[in-house]
Design a protein around this motif. Structure first.
Motif, PDB file in Angstrom:
ATOM      1  N   VAL A  97       0.859  -1.184   0.000  1.00  0.00           N
ATOM      2  CA  VAL A  97       0.000   0.000   0.000  1.00  0.00           C
ATOM      3  C   VAL A  97       0.893   1.230   0.000  1.00  0.00           C
ATOM      4  CG1 VAL A  97      -1.805   1.270   1.228  1.00  0.00           C
ATOM      5  CG2 VAL A  97      -1.810  -1.238   1.254  1.00  0.00           C
ATOM      6  N   ASN A 101      -1.490   6.986  -5.563  1.00  0.00           N
ATOM      7  CA  ASN A 101      -2.077   6.011  -6.474  1.00  0.00           C
ATOM      8  C   ASN A 101      -1.292   6.013  -7.781  1.00  0.00           C
ATOM      9  OD1 ASN A 101      -3.769   4.136  -7.537  1.00  0.00           O
ATOM     10  ND2 ASN A 101      -5.535   5.499  -7.754  1.00  0.00           N
ATOM     11  N   GLU A 176      -7.587   2.255   1.422  1.00  0.00           N
ATOM     12  CA  GLU A 176      -8.043   2.857   0.166  1.00  0.00           C
ATOM     13  C   GLU A 176      -9.351   3.612   0.374  1.00  0.00           C
ATOM     14  OE1 GLU A 176      -8.300   0.358  -3.285  1.00  0.00           O
ATOM     15  OE2 GLU A 176      -6.177   0.713  -3.707  1.00  0.00           O
ATOM     16  N   TYR A 182      -3.094   3.447  -1.174  1.00  0.00           N
ATOM     17  CA  TYR A 182      -3.563   2.800  -2.394  1.00  0.00           C
ATOM     18  C   TYR A 182      -2.794   1.500  -2.604  1.00  0.00           C
ATOM     19  CZ  TYR A 182      -5.411   7.468  -3.097  1.00  0.00           C
ATOM     20  OH  TYR A 182      -6.074   8.652  -2.927  1.00  0.00           O
TER      21      TYR A 182
END
Length: 205
Positions: A97, A101, A176, A182
């Motif tokens: 993560v 993004n 998210e 993301y």
């Protein structure tokens, strides 16, 4: 020993409670253990070290965790050592993560960055480091924080710690949904098949 109703009580201590282990929960809810004469008691250890402690101390009959834990216990010279007897997952279930993004993530992006990793010597951390090496990155080139408790990395990431975090579900999706991170890679896809999580019991059992 068996109860008066003929059911054998078995205490199973799992490393974590996660959707990753859905087949186990389905088997419990569908009564498959009861059909086999087993009165299953499910407990959560919140870490392989704690699950193995429960097994060795006799507080659990079966441990469910990364297969490395049995190797460590055996190497310490335990006479009644733990034996892996069945697997449940054969891929890593965690994800990378990131703060941003991106569709162009590369493990090289992690060089010099702060990453909230797993417990040193645990399967999630070892597989993550394996994936780094497979992608030409030495783990020493990444600032991996292994000091945060298993269940607290997502909260730490939300609080501003780290450039990346390695998360299981549902934490990856929750990050998210909150806009705090993301998912940019799947450790399971990138590592391939491996004996990730297994059931074990002491040899005497």
């Amino acid at each position: 020993g068996k109860k008066d109703n003929g059911m054998k009580k078995v205490v199973l201590n799992e490393v974590a409670h996660s959707i990753f282990y859905a087949p186990q929960y389905v088997a419990i809810e569908m009564g498959y253990f009861k059909d086999a004469g087993i009165d299953l008691v499910l407990e959560t250890g919140f870490g392989a070290d704690k699950t193995m402690t429960a097994l060795i101390s006799g507080n659990a009959d079966i441990g469910f965790m990364g297969s490395e834990s049995t190797i460590y216990a055996y190497a310490e010279g335990s006479k009644d050592y733990a034996v892996n007897f069945a697997g449940l997952t054969q891929r890593a279930g965690n994800f990378v993560v990131a703060r941003e993004n991106t569709d162009s993530f590369s493990y090289e992006d992690m060089i010099g960055k702060d990453v909230l990793g797993g417990r040193a010597g645990g399967t999630p951390e070892m597989v993550y480091e394996y994936v780094l090496r497979e992608n030409g990155v030495s783990p020493s080139e990444v600032k991996i924080d292994q000091s945060i408790d298993f269940g607290s990395t997502a909260a730490a990431f939300s609080g501003g710690q780290g450039d990346y975090t390695i998360e299981f579900e549902p934490s990856a999706t929750a990050l998210e949904q909150s806009g705090d991170g993301y998912v940019v890679a799947s450790i399971g896809v990138d590592s391939g098949y491996l004996p990730y999580t297994a059931f074990c019991a002491k040899e005497s059992y």
